[in-house]
Design an enzyme around this catalytic site. Sequence first.
Site, PDB file in Angstrom:
ATOM      1  N   ASP A   1       1.051  -0.808   0.081  1.00 17.25           N
ATOM      2  CA  ASP A   1       0.177  -0.138  -0.019  1.00 17.25           C
ATOM      3  C   ASP A   1       0.923   1.562  -0.868  1.00 17.25           C
ATOM      4  O   ASP A   1       1.745   1.166   0.800  1.00 17.25           O
ATOM      5  CB  ASP A   1      -0.713  -0.419   0.702  1.00 17.25           C
ATOM      6  CG  ASP A   1      -1.929   0.649   0.989  1.00 17.25           C
ATOM      7  OD1 ASP A   1      -2.790   1.502  -0.053  1.00 17.25           O
ATOM      8  OD2 ASP A   1      -2.427   1.485   2.188  1.00 17.25           O
TER       9      ASP A   1
ATOM     10  N   GLU B   1       1.472  -0.621  -4.407  1.00 16.70           N
ATOM     11  CA  GLU B   1       0.578   0.981  -5.601  1.00 16.70           C
ATOM     12  C   GLU B   1       1.272   2.007  -5.120  1.00 16.70           C
ATOM     13  O   GLU B   1       2.034   2.354  -4.156  1.00 16.70           O
ATOM     14  CB  GLU B   1      -0.583   0.449  -4.139  1.00 16.70           C
ATOM     15  CG  GLU B   1      -1.573   1.876  -4.523  1.00 16.70           C
ATOM     16  CD  GLU B   1      -2.327   1.778  -3.126  1.00 16.70           C
ATOM     17  OE1 GLU B   1      -3.827   2.540  -3.498  1.00 16.70           O
ATOM     18  OE2 GLU B   1      -2.073   2.520  -2.042  1.00 16.70           O
TER      19      GLU B   1
END
Length: 449
Positions: A84, A143
């Site tokens: 993330d 990401e």
Amino acid sequence: MGTASATCARPGTDPGTPGAEPTNWESHFSGPAWAFDEATGQYYMHIFSPKQPDLNWENPEVRQAVFAMMRWWLDRGVDGFRMDVINMISKDTSLPDTEPRPGSLYGPGEAHFICGPRNHEFLKEMFREVFAGRDAHVLTVGEMPGVTVHEAVLFTDPERHELDMVFQFEHVRLDQGAHKYDLRPLKLPALKASMAAWQTGLAGRGWNSLYFGNHDQPRSLSRFGDDGEHRVASAKTLATVLHLHQGTPYVYQGDELGMANAPFAAIGDYRDIQALNFYAEAAARAGADLPALLLAMARMSRDQGRTPVQWDASQSAGFTTGTPWIAVNPDYDQVNAAAEVGDPASVFEHYRQLIALRHADSVVTDGDFALLLGDHPAIWAFLRRGPGAELLVAANFSSGAVKASLPLDSGWAAAPVVLANLPDAPLRSLPDLELRPWESLVWRKGQIG
């Protein structure tokens, strides 16, 4: 998630009061990116929720703790990691202020924590400490909001030993202005150009992640397709275009069924902290157009991508026998897995055909990419070229019929269609094109391989 250590209030200010934060960076979930901890008398950074404190990656003990956790999971048999906002782990430790938004104490601080000065260093260290020497390859996906093509090449170049691929956000911000609820018309040439730039920019040097929807986006069918009359055809067309680009396609839960945005109308329909905080801030301002904001939220809220997966036509779509955490889309009695699996005309079975094509034909994974008719407002067409075969993809991204002539050599006139989203044969022979609403076709020239 991030990298700034706990720190004190600004000199001459009262700790815990607005404006006393170490920087004036705003959180992605509204308000300041710093929270005051009374027990220590210090601030901690949270680019997102206060319940998600940023880790201080400048501290080697923190990095080693993260690496130990990753090794623990690998030893248990996981095949990889989706990381993330991994391009926000290195900050400018001088903590400079940013330009505040009009009428606010705070402003976007991304320039000081996206792809920061030690980002590549930290990922190379992660590779050495966690992935190097493993018996099997470990898939790593980063990401990366705000990453550029140039940076993505550096992050995914196999020779640099950082990541296998990145999630970039350029194409899912084309229909937004100052913020995600500041809606702008999405023009197909801009979407095509963005996707094509990433195809050519990473070709032979990095690797693309392919997606139209995920847990941070509304339903791709409602955003990029037609969730009304042409729901099935447009869901198939979105899938066809995505899967025939070079890269790894990600099928977000429900996309393979043609799930659409739910008819949310009131703020009580939402659960997402991002939406709730944004609405609360708007409600506190004089003159805010809250009805217009609710309409925009109904189109763009992350909660639209988080409604329960529609398994069957039973109560709560077969997701639970209790009360789901957020409302099920009322179209579940028509749009559900039980109705689609095994139905050759369904969105689900079209996804299966696309996946089979990708496995069968190496030109999909290895071939070059060439965009055709880049300026056409409704047709998305491109070629995939390999040593022994070529694929042509042509799709109509509109609810009206379209005609065009493609810049193709004469060899395409006899090329067979290998995949179509409508049951009838093409209306014209190549290079002439006549596409019905939301029709998409794939032709092959040459041998499979």
